[in-house]
Design an enzyme around this catalytic site. Structure first.
Site, PDB file in Angstrom:
ATOM      1  N   LYS A 149       2.537 -37.840   1.099  1.00 13.70           N
ATOM      2  CA  LYS A 149       2.521 -38.366  -0.274  1.00 13.70           C
ATOM      3  C   LYS A 149       3.900 -38.783  -0.767  1.00 13.70           C
ATOM      4  CE  LYS A 149      -1.922 -36.729  -1.757  1.00 13.70           C
ATOM      5  NZ  LYS A 149      -2.701 -35.717  -2.442  1.00 13.70           N
ATOM      6  N   ARG A 209      -5.027 -30.156   3.458  1.00 12.12           N
ATOM      7  CA  ARG A 209      -5.671 -31.449   3.726  1.00 12.12           C
ATOM      8  C   ARG A 209      -4.606 -32.372   4.306  1.00 12.12           C
ATOM      9  NH1 ARG A 209      -6.272 -36.309   1.164  1.00 12.12           N
ATOM     10  NH2 ARG A 209      -8.295 -37.329   1.309  1.00 12.12           N
TER      11      ARG A 209
HETATM   12  N1  HH2 Z   1      -5.467 -36.543  -2.078  1.00 17.66           N
HETATM   13  C1  HH2 Z   1      -5.981 -37.770  -1.818  1.00 17.66           C
HETATM   14  C2  HH2 Z   1      -7.357 -37.945  -1.745  1.00 17.66           C
HETATM   15  N2  HH2 Z   1      -8.203 -36.924  -1.924  1.00 17.66           N
HETATM   16  N3  HH2 Z   1      -8.567 -34.632  -2.332  1.00 17.66           N
HETATM   17  C3  HH2 Z   1      -8.099 -33.404  -2.592  1.00 17.66           C
HETATM   18  N4  HH2 Z   1      -8.942 -32.368  -2.752  1.00 17.66           N
HETATM   19  N5  HH2 Z   1      -6.754 -33.178  -2.687  1.00 17.66           N
HETATM   20  C4  HH2 Z   1      -5.832 -34.167  -2.530  1.00 17.66           C
HETATM   21  O1  HH2 Z   1      -4.637 -33.884  -2.662  1.00 17.66           O
HETATM   22  C5  HH2 Z   1      -6.319 -35.489  -2.260  1.00 17.66           C
HETATM   23  C6  HH2 Z   1      -7.722 -35.677  -2.167  1.00 17.66           C
HETATM   24  C7  HH2 Z   1      -5.047 -38.898  -1.570  1.00 17.66           C
HETATM   25  O2  HH2 Z   1      -4.746 -39.003  -0.192  1.00 17.66           O
HETATM   26  P1  HH2 Z   1      -5.446 -40.057   0.802  1.00 17.66           P
HETATM   27  O3  HH2 Z   1      -6.887 -39.756   0.924  1.00 17.66           O
HETATM   28  O4  HH2 Z   1      -4.720 -40.075   2.072  1.00 17.66           O
HETATM   29  O5  HH2 Z   1      -5.173 -41.447   0.122  1.00 17.66           O
HETATM   30  P2  HH2 Z   1      -6.097 -42.454  -0.645  1.00 17.66           P
HETATM   31  O6  HH2 Z   1      -6.611 -41.781  -1.868  1.00 17.66           O
HETATM   32  O7  HH2 Z   1      -5.186 -43.621  -0.929  1.00 17.66           O
HETATM   33  O8  HH2 Z   1      -7.238 -42.827   0.267  1.00 17.66           O
END
Ligand code: HH2
Length: 452
Positions: A227, A261
């Site tokens: 992040k 995660r």
């Molecule tokens: N972060 C993201 C998405 N979902 N869910 C939980 N429970 N906690 C988190 O910190 C979290 C999440 C963002 O990361 P990512 O899925 O890699 O990115 P994007 O939302 O751009 O797909």
């Protein structure tokens, strides 16, 4: 094969896979089937590529695969439910029969969660914290699946009056919302939402003070992977944040996180196993096997001392560390006082009377003391809340019932080796002068290293 979830001592089971909170850190592998996710957008849009990646993550040791079809990054275009499902369903249908680990669906829309659960997802990861879509808690309850409730504020909205107070309050309300919808409290995992409406300093503080989340009495998930806060600290682009992510994960493990995660499952699984071997000592050798709960005789005072325990199993892991002497201790809460209407006589159901509860919790406090860390021990306030829920709950005829229920609940809720509960009724209706009646129950986990 469709598997169901059960609440088990100290955690949850999905079929024969167990999640015993405190025994180790669980790894949730990220699968983004989106064109625009911040770090891997577009890579797994093709269902075949998504399947290959998910199977590789499971092979590398992921405990949960988290599939998301809408990016949450700042500035991402919102996706209607129909489009989210169009991306998700082919992937879920391919993965569900092949994966031996549960699939979570990363969505804040109840409609998407409902369909995904019918098509093979096994839990919900709601970045809307059961608040953005008010129907989400009911969907989780209807399917009886765990839900990750994450705290979020809109991106850029970082002017909190009380950062921790608000974050904890939001998550506490999410747990209450789930319970009100009929989902067992044990099925809620809380997540403070690293990167969601927080400054870099606030994000770092989530890790620094992670033990504060333990006061909620729920397992904690954290998602720091790749992040922007890591990018800001190290001044590195998204494809060079592996080590920064690793540092956050290790520190979260040291502070008692239950699930991390991550995108880079293979290196993070190794890192978490190593960190667990240090932090969860001596419990890491127990792996996933939860100790069965049994009624116990009063713990042997000799065994509660520092002497060698003949029942301690031989280490089975590849390492054979010399165990540090465990510091067996008892956390004691005395005379918790409630007014309630338990009893066998009709007037006891009509008129409240006092109940006094004593609780002893046996555990190894060496790690908590060394780190001066609440996450590694038991929060008294949460014990009090749990006792209150039982004693102020449905009327019972017998204090035996209350004492057994309390002992079970506390043993399931906290990583303790044994519990003693005494329920006293000082105004019990007795035929002669008396100071009341009481029942005392002991329970312990069998087979634990270092039990009292
Ligand atoms: N972060 C993201 C998405 N979902 N869910 C939980 N429970 N906690 C988190 O910190 C979290 C999440 C963002 O990361 P990512 O899925 O890699 O990115 P994007 O939302 O751009 O797909």
């Amino acid at each position: 094969m469709s598997r169901t979830w059960r609440v088990i001592p100290g955690g949850l089971a999905w079929g024969d896979r167990r999640f015993v909170w405190g025994s180790r850190t669980y790894v949730m592998g990220i699968l983004n089937v989106t064109p625009d996710s911040f770090s891997d957008g577009g890579r797994y849009l093709d269902p075949a590529a998504a399947e290959e990646h998910a199977l590789a993550m499971a092979e590398a040791g992921a405990d949960i695969i988290d599939v998301g079809a809408e990016s949450t990054r700042p500035g991402a275009t919102p996706v209607p439910a129909e489009e989210e499902l169009r991306r998700l369903l082919p992937v879920l249908r391919r993965l569900a029969p092949k994966l031996d680990v549960p699939i979570s669906v990363d969505t804040y829309k109840a409609q998407v969660a409902r369909v995904a659960l019918e098509e093979g997802a096994a839990l919900i990861n709601d970045v809307g914290g059961l608040r953005r879509d008010p129907a989400m808690a009911a969907v989780a309850a209807a399917h009886r699946v765990p839900v990750v409730a994450m705290h979020a504020r809109p991106h850029g909205d970082t002017a909190y009056a009380d950062f921790w107070g608000e974050t904890l309050g939001f998550l506490r309300a999410a747990i209450e919302r789930a319970e009100a919808a009929g989902l067992p409290r044990e099925m809620v995992i809380v997540d403070p939402g690293f990167g969601f409406g927080k400054t870099p300093e606030q994000n770092l503080d989530l890790i620094r003070q992670l033990p504060r989340l333990r006061t909620l009495g729920a397992p904690v998930l954290l998602g720091t992977s790749r992040k922007s806060t890591i990018g800001r600290v190290l001044d590195l682009p998204v494809d060079q944040r592996l080590e920064g992510t690793a540092a956050t994960v290790v520190l979260a493990v040291a502070r008692g996180v239950d699930v991390v995660r991550v995108h880079d499952v293979a290196p993070m699984v190794r890192l978490v196993r190593m960190a667990d071997a240090v932090v969860r000592h001596p419990r890491w050798r127990e792996g996933d096997e939860p100790a069965p709960v049994r009624d116990a005789a009063r713990p042997d005072p000799a065994a509660a001392g520092a002497g060698a325990d003949p029942d301690v199993p031989r280490p089975t892991g590849r390492l054979d560390p010399t165990p540090a002497p465990p510091a067996r201790s008892v956390i004691q809460l005395r005379a918790l006082r409630f007014e309630a209407r338990h009893g066998v006589l009709p007037e006891e159901h009509r008129n409240p009377q006092p109940f006094l509860v004593d609780v002893d919790l046996g555990l190894d406090t060496a790690a908590a003391a060394a780190a001066d860390d609440l996450a590694l021990t038991v929060d008294y306030a949460e014990v009090h809340r749990r006792v209150a829920r039982v004693v102020e709950g449905p009327h019972r005829r017998l204090i035996e019932t209350l004492a057994h229920q309390l002992a079970d609940d506390l043993l399931h809720a906290f990583p303790v080796d044994w519990v003693r509960v005494r329920v006293a009724k000082p105004a019990a209706p007795l035929p002669g002068p008396a100071e009341g009646a009481a029942v005392e129950v002991w329970r312990s986990r069998a087979g634990r290293v270092g039990t009292g």
